[in-house]
Design an enzyme around this catalytic site. Structure first.
Site, PDB file in Angstrom:
ATOM      1  N   GLY A 251      -0.483   4.807 -13.724  1.00  0.00           N
ATOM      2  CA  GLY A 251      -0.517   5.937 -12.819  1.00  0.00           C
ATOM      3  C   GLY A 251       0.597   6.888 -13.176  1.00  0.00           C
ATOM      4  N   SER A 252       1.439   7.213 -12.191  1.00  0.00           N
ATOM      5  CA  SER A 252       2.488   8.186 -12.439  1.00  0.00           C
ATOM      6  C   SER A 252       3.442   8.242 -11.266  1.00  0.00           C
ATOM      7  CB  SER A 252       1.895   9.594 -12.643  1.00  0.00           C
ATOM      8  OG  SER A 252       0.869   9.598 -13.593  1.00  0.00           O
ATOM      9  N   ASN A 253       4.570   8.907 -11.495  1.00  0.00           N
ATOM     10  CA  ASN A 253       5.428   9.393 -10.426  1.00  0.00           C
ATOM     11  C   ASN A 253       5.415  10.912 -10.471  1.00  0.00           C
ATOM     12  OD1 ASN A 253       6.495   6.732  -9.732  1.00  0.00           O
ATOM     13  ND2 ASN A 253       7.672   6.875 -11.624  1.00  0.00           N
ATOM     14  N   ASN A 516       1.548   6.817  -6.801  1.00  0.00           N
ATOM     15  CA  ASN A 516       0.250   6.142  -6.738  1.00  0.00           C
ATOM     16  C   ASN A 516       0.015   5.394  -5.443  1.00  0.00           C
ATOM     17  OD1 ASN A 516       1.081   5.504 -10.043  1.00  0.00           O
ATOM     18  ND2 ASN A 516      -0.435   7.015  -9.467  1.00  0.00           N
TER      19      ASN A 516
END
Length: 809
Positions: A251-253, A516
């Site tokens: 996912g990501s930040n 996420n």
């Protein structure tokens, strides 16, 4: 959009930039950027340090031409491999049993992609006018991109390519604009059909007298980018992701910071996507400029000709993988005696059949043809899993009609304010499976889940989710009644998805953030509530999401040790690469106390293990995962051993206290004690010292890497291939091993004088192992060093390493 381009012109025009371009090779550009004639591309590629290209052109065709050429210089082999996959030709060149980057056998991959091409799905989408189909500007850009790639291949020759991965290979050849559109469609389907292509390609009805046992298909069809599905026509099985990181790591930040938390009272943005470090999921850094029309810098997913995470002069944006489901599974009630037809409202509906031939290279090198029949329902493709003589499962993907994403990213790349970004969302509704966070020079922070989400209202979900399914998510819907079809919103650009009026969104002057988690705690001061259950509200925060919110709070009030409260560009960068391990912060002291109270612990197999040395290592550890941190390896092994087998925390997660629970390592629990014994013994078996620096066992092409998994509590996520031993540590990485995590990191401050940006592309610009830009930025990442972006004309021209290539095509 022309009006938007005109409004932006005064903001993004750089004095003198246009003069750097040579005159077009043929007729001048028209006012809307369209070229007279079929060719006449003109472009200039200026490369600054670390090989970052700045592409300058008169029009969109030239811009795509320069970008395609620059990308081919660095990554032609990777894109050629992707095109071979998307054309369904892997079995022809590489044999049917080898696998794609996501672990799918070549034959299944080829069958899926050949079936898609035979159905003409992408071509029908291209035939639509904008906003559903591509805008004229975008079409020219894609055509130029393919032409630029082909120009580089023609100039260099397949036999003389610098990358040994595909040098002289028969599957390397020219590409077309259609290949790029197929790639875009494939990316958009990553949370739906793309992730389940093996289950689609191998679906077949049970043979007479040989019923198969149904198994529960993948819930909601949600799968992270890079996922693959297992199973076969004869033995259904639950689709599983490939070996690699957990869902919370793919996912990501993303942080969009507003004027109330920045020292300069302007907007700041942190982009930190987590994707695979191998294959087509990598990012490529670029700046794209048409003077007075577009000037955008950032990164693109390989093979896509636009910036998808980046900034203009006055706007910055990023994305994180949405926690929402973007597809639904429908259970089909089959017609008695006919496993290839199903009942809807009591009437039999035959499945659509499509015969797909695939050319296969045999062991002797000779070609043959394997023919497969694909089955489709009114909802979408039928899956291999759970197909019996009485029921089957079909997938309906909310992105099955989506090429709109590229229109939207092109519009965002011209935007200069949050308001203009919102307008792009409203017009195209094409973001496929991510949240959006953005900020601008006014210090306005914005969050929106504008992704394509199935329009299943709470009432319909309650009526249609099958018994035993979780009604807070899509679950499996009843396909035997038309009353369970997706609904439509009047403000939705296409039927079947929720329109903007239903989407979670938040505008603030302090911040919005996501790691996420669901949308609810985008900002804990203003929880998002009241939106449909399909948006998956109320999912407990993981330690990575908790840490991210704690980091923002600590910088806001100055309690994080980084000085005066409020974000600056240096403190934003320091926060990103602080490499804090949140589970260690919460539990390390309790683990040391447990260890010292019980210096000899019993392992799972009954062996007595002396853990006194481990007590000292953990006590001396700074709870960070810097590349040289000693103790991180032991903590990782300890936590891996506990895993999900037993409660780790003394105080469990409490939805009423989402930021402060769970806490307190449950050191009294025998299984937690056994986990430490197993970790110590496992590391010894792997010949890994208890105090080994994390960078000695977590490497990429020999380069020590910081970070750890999101589940372990690292904001800076890095995953490497696990060892075979029981210790749970990671082994030294070679480029062939699987790795993922922090990919393109961008910290941007949008000042009134222009953007100030620092970046790290953690693996470098090129997948070519012979390139100087193969791992040069991995070295930066290892040492917490950043690249100073050169956005303005003066900054670019002042680079002592500047190299310029001018193209006419």
């Amino acid at each position: 959009m022309r009006r938007l381009g005109s409004a932006v012109a005064s903001l993004c025009l750089v004095s003198g930039t246009a003069a750097l371009l040579p005159a077009p090779a043929s007729a001048a550009a028209e006012p809307d950027g369209k070229r007279v004639g079929d060719h006449g591309y003109t472009s200039q590629i200026r490369r600054t340090e670390y090989g970052i290209p700045h592409v300058l052109a008169h029009d969109y065709g030239g811009l795509g031409y320069g970008y395609g050429y620059a990308f081919a210089q660095d990554n032609l082999c990777q894109l050629a491999d992707q095109v071979t996959t998307l054309r369904g030709e892997r079995s022809r060149y590489l044999g049917p049993t080898e696998t794609t980057a996501d672990g799918t056998p070549n034959l299944a991959s080829d069958t899926y992609h050949q079936g898609l091409r035979q159905a003409g799905t992408v071509r029908r989408l291209l035939d639509r006018p904008a906003p559903l189909g591509p805008t004229p500007e975008l079409r020219r850009m894609v055509e130029g991109y393919a032409a630029g790639y082909n120009r580089y291949l023609r100039d260099t020759g397949a036999a003389h390519l610098p990358d040994p991965t595909c040098k002289g290979k028969p599957w390397v050849g020219p590409i077309s604009a259609m290949d790029i559109w197929n790639l875009v469609y494939d990316v958009n389907g990553a949370a739906g059909a793309t992730a389940l292509k093996q289950a689609i390609a191998t679906a077949a009805p049970p043979t007479a007298g040989k019923a198969t046992k149904p198994t529960k298909p993948l819930r909601g069809a949600t799968a992270a980018r890079g996922a693959g599905a297992g199973g076969s026509a004869s033995t259904p099985s639950t689709p599983s992701r490939r070996t690699g990181p957990r869902r919370d790591d793919l996912g990501s930040n993303g942080w969009a910071l507003g004027r109330d938390v920045t020292r300069g009272r302007d907007g700041m943005l942190l982009a930190n996507p987590h994707l695979a470090w191998i294959g087509g999921d990598r990012f490529y850094q670029v700046q794209l400029t048409i003077p007075g029309v577009i000037d955008v810098a950032g990164a693109s997913i390989y093979g896509t000709p636009l910036v998808e995470i980046g900034h203009t002069r006055a706007l910055a944006w990023t994305h994180t993988t949405s926690y929402t489901d973007h597809a639904s599974l429908y259970r089909l009630t089959l017609t008695p005696g006919d496993p290839t037809s199903y009942l809807v409202d009591g009437k039999a509906v035959p499945m659509t059949r499509r015969t797909v031939p695939v050319t296969v290279r045999g062991a002797d090198g000779k070609p043959s043809t394997v023919t497969t029949t694909l089955y489709t329902s009114r909802y979408g493709p039928v899956l291999a899993e759970g197909w019996t003589r009485t029921e089957a499962y079909a997938l309906r993907d909310a992105n099955a009609d989506n090429l709109r994403s590229m229109n939207e990213w092109l519009a965002i790349g011209r935007a200069q304010s949050v308001a203009q970004l919102k307008q792009a969302h409203q017009t195209y509704q094409g973001i496929p499976w991510t949240y959006t966070m953005a900020t601008d020079t006014t210090g306005t922070a914005y969050f929106n889940d504008s992704s394509a989400v199935p329009n299943v209202t709470d009432d319909r979900l309650k009526r249609c989710a099958l018994p035993g399914e979780d009604h807070d998510v899509a679950g499996v819907l009843d396909g035997s009644t038309s009353g369970c079809d997706w609904g439509s919103d009047p403000d939705a650009v296409v039927p079947g998805i929720f329109g903007p009026g239903h989407q979670p969104r938040l505008t603030r002057t302090d911040y919005v953030a996501n790691s996420n988690n669901d949308s609810t705690l985008t900002n804990p001061s203003a929880p998002l509530t009241g939106y449909p259950r399909m948006y998956r509200a109320g999912v407990p925060l993981g330690p990575r999401a908790q840490l991210g919110l704690q980091m923002i709070a600590g910088r806001r009030d100055g309690t994080d040790g980084l000085g005066t409260p409020g974000f600056t560009l240096p403190t934003l960068r320091a926060s990103m690469l602080g490499n804090r391990n949140y589970t260690a912060e919460l539990g390390r002291d309790d683990a040391v106390a447990m260890c010292r109270a019980h210096p000899v612990l019993t392992a799972t197999d009954g062996t007595e293990v002396d853990v006194r040395a481990a007590c000292g290592v953990l006590a001396a550890w700074d709870t960070r995962d810097d590349a040289d941190s000693r103790g991180a390896v032991l903590w990782q092994a300890f936590r891996t051993q506990v895993g999900g087998r037993h409660p780790w925390w003394r105080v469990p997660y409490d939805p009423a206290q989402p930021l402060t629970t769970p806490r307190g390592l449950n050191g009294d629990d025998p299984q937690v004690r056994r986990a430490l014994a197993d970790a110590v013994r496992g590391l010894a078996a792997d010949k890994v010292p208890l105090d080994a620096p994390i960078g000695s066992v977590q490497r990429w092409a020999g380069i020590p890497l910081p970070g750890c998994s999101g589940g372990e509590g690292c904001f800076n996520v890095v995953n490497a291939s696990p060892t075979s031993g029981s210790g749970g540590a990671t082994r030294p990485n070679s480029p062939e091993d699987y790795a993922s995590g922090s990919s393109f990191i961008m910290a941007t401050e949008l000042t009134s004088q222009g953007p100030r940006t620092r970046t790290i592309l953690t693996y470098g610009q090129s997948a070519n192992p012979e390139s100087p830009h193969y791992t040069d930025q991995a070295v930066l990442f290892s040492h917490k060093r950043w690249v100073t972006e050169r956005f303005t004309e003066a900054e670019t021209e002042s680079d002592p390493q500047l190299r310029t290539t001018t193209l006419h095509g």
